[in-house]
Design a protein around this motif. Structure first.
Motif, PDB file in Angstrom:
ATOM      1  N   VAL A 112      -2.152  40.861-100.192  1.00 32.53           N
ATOM      2  CA  VAL A 112      -2.966  39.218 -99.768  1.00 32.53           C
ATOM      3  C   VAL A 112      -3.220  40.059 -97.697  1.00 32.53           C
ATOM      4  O   VAL A 112      -1.999  40.034 -97.403  1.00 32.53           O
ATOM      5  N   THR A 113      -3.979  39.966 -97.921  1.00 33.54           N
ATOM      6  CA  THR A 113      -4.536  40.220 -96.480  1.00 33.54           C
ATOM      7  C   THR A 113      -5.166  39.426 -95.477  1.00 33.54           C
ATOM      8  O   THR A 113      -4.463  38.569 -95.896  1.00 33.54           O
ATOM      9  N   ALA A 114      -4.484  39.676 -93.797  1.00 36.65           N
ATOM     10  CA  ALA A 114      -4.414  38.000 -93.377  1.00 36.65           C
ATOM     11  C   ALA A 114      -5.981  37.924 -93.258  1.00 36.65           C
ATOM     12  O   ALA A 114      -6.124  36.979 -92.589  1.00 36.65           O
ATOM     13  N   LEU A 115      -6.633  39.138 -93.152  1.00 37.76           N
ATOM     14  CA  LEU A 115      -8.136  38.849 -93.483  1.00 37.76           C
ATOM     15  C   LEU A 115      -8.802  37.195 -94.575  1.00 37.76           C
ATOM     16  O   LEU A 115      -9.345  36.765 -93.736  1.00 37.76           O
ATOM     17  N   THR A 116      -7.772  37.775 -95.497  1.00 36.72           N
ATOM     18  CA  THR A 116      -8.421  36.754 -96.205  1.00 36.72           C
ATOM     19  C   THR A 116      -7.635  35.099 -95.747  1.00 36.72           C
ATOM     20  O   THR A 116      -8.121  34.755 -96.381  1.00 36.72           O
ATOM     21  N   ALA A 117      -6.544  35.571 -95.697  1.00 34.60           N
ATOM     22  CA  ALA A 117      -5.883  34.658 -95.922  1.00 34.60           C
ATOM     23  C   ALA A 117      -6.146  34.306 -94.777  1.00 34.60           C
ATOM     24  O   ALA A 117      -5.978  32.268 -94.454  1.00 34.60           O
ATOM     25  N   CYS A 118      -6.488  34.816 -93.687  1.00 37.82           N
ATOM     26  CA  CYS A 118      -6.522  32.883 -92.484  1.00 37.82           C
ATOM     27  C   CYS A 118      -8.010  32.863 -92.595  1.00 37.82           C
ATOM     28  O   CYS A 118      -8.437  31.379 -92.321  1.00 37.82           O
ATOM     29  N   ALA A 119      -8.906  33.475 -92.839  1.00 39.55           N
ATOM     30  CA  ALA A 119     -10.145  32.617 -93.901  1.00 39.55           C
ATOM     31  C   ALA A 119     -10.188  31.233 -94.905  1.00 39.55           C
ATOM     32  O   ALA A 119     -10.834  30.377 -94.985  1.00 39.55           O
ATOM     33  N   ALA A 120      -9.129  31.545 -95.259  1.00 39.88           N
ATOM     34  CA  ALA A 120      -8.664  30.531 -96.383  1.00 39.88           C
ATOM     35  C   ALA A 120      -8.350  29.133 -95.244  1.00 39.88           C
ATOM     36  O   ALA A 120      -8.055  28.327 -95.741  1.00 39.88           O
TER      37      ALA A 120
END
Ligand SMILES: C[S@@+](CC[C@H](N)C(=O)[O-])C[C@H]1O[C@@H](n2cnc3c(N)ncnc32)[C@H](O)[C@@H]1O
Length: 254
Positions: A133-141
């Motif tokens: 799970v990349t920080a990219l999608t985790a930050c959006a979440a």
């Protein structure tokens, strides 16, 4: 049995965001290589998998691989070639060796250097890559701000990029993600305004996403000047051209 090398993404911080496939690999590998920028600072990635290793009856060998925080390309290549030889030695001795990396191994990760060196110098070593799970999608979440919808174009920008290049890139995207942005984010605002983002465009700044110290702030470009932004390497910003209703404003000052 032939050994192998497995690049494992361990996610953005929360140990519950490690995939089942990564957990299964970490339960069985013989050796775990841990990347470290400084010999004396503890590895965040290793901390995230401690509970998995603690359950093993036969603990794996854990080896640190120091990598250089330098832009000197020949020095970088020399060190990664050395690190690749250490990995290859284990795999050639029939061991399953893993390299853990935060987020995803193929997304701005030190794993890519090692992978490339290994492919070039030891093509006989079998490689597997387990995405994370990349920080990219985790930050959006965490920010509850969508990265993209419908026909939107997203650009991912390392914040140290030349200003003119950021401006040009921003002109062609609906939404932007700034990596490694904390030290420069306020300076980016005028560049965005030149690329026809407006003062009402939406900004989410996320620090230490999914880690216990996580901070999220969501606002408009015109708010950014009032934000105190500590220089934390684990910071990412999502900027959306459109003005979203701001439903969640967490941690007033990030
Ligand atoms: C070298 S990149 C590594 C990206 C990683 N491989 C991934 O897939 O998330 C490091 C940058 O990713 C972002 N980053 C990584 N983890 C983060 C986190 N937990 N919270 C916020 N940003 C993070 C920051 O912008 C940081 O400067």
């Amino acid at each position: 049995m032939a050994g192998k090398f497995i690049g494992i993404g361990v996610g953005p911080g929360d140990p519950e965001l490690i995939t089942v496939k990564a957990v299964n690999a970490l339960k069985t590998v013989d050796v775990i290589f841990v990347p470290k920028a400084h010999a004396n600072t503890p590895s965040i990635a290793l901390g995230m998998i401690k509970h998995i290793l603690a359950e093993r009856t036969e603990p794996p060998e854990v080896l640190e691989l120091v990598f250089p925080m330098t832009k000197n390309e020949s020095e970088v290549q020399r060190l990664w070639a050395k690190n690749a030889s250490l990995v290859a030695e284990k795999a050639k001795n029939g061991k399953a060796a893993a390299f853990i990396t935060l987020g995803d191994p193929m997304f701005y990760s030190t794993f890519i250097y090692l992978f490339r060196s290994l492919r070039q110098d030891y093509p006989e070593v079998k490689v597997e890559i387990i995405p994370g799970v990349t920080a990219l999608t985790a930050c959006a979440a965490s920010a509850q701000v969508p990265l993209a919808e419908k026909e939107e174009v997203v650009a991912i920008i390392p914040s140290d990029l030349d200003s003119a290049l950021i401006e040009e890139t921003a002109k062609h995207a609906d939404n932007l993600v700034f990596m490694k942005c904390a030290h420069r984010f306020k300076d980016l605002v005028p560049i965005l305004e030149k690329s026809s983002f407006t003062e009402n465009s939406t900004v989410a700044l996320v620090r230490r996403c999914t880690m216990p110290e996580e901070k999220v702030i969501v606002g408009r470009i015109c708010d950014v000047k009032n934000w105190a932004i500590p220089e934390d390497y684990f910071s990412m910003a999502i900027v959306r051209r459109s003005e979203l209703p701001i439903s969640r404003k967490q941690g007033d000052v990030p």
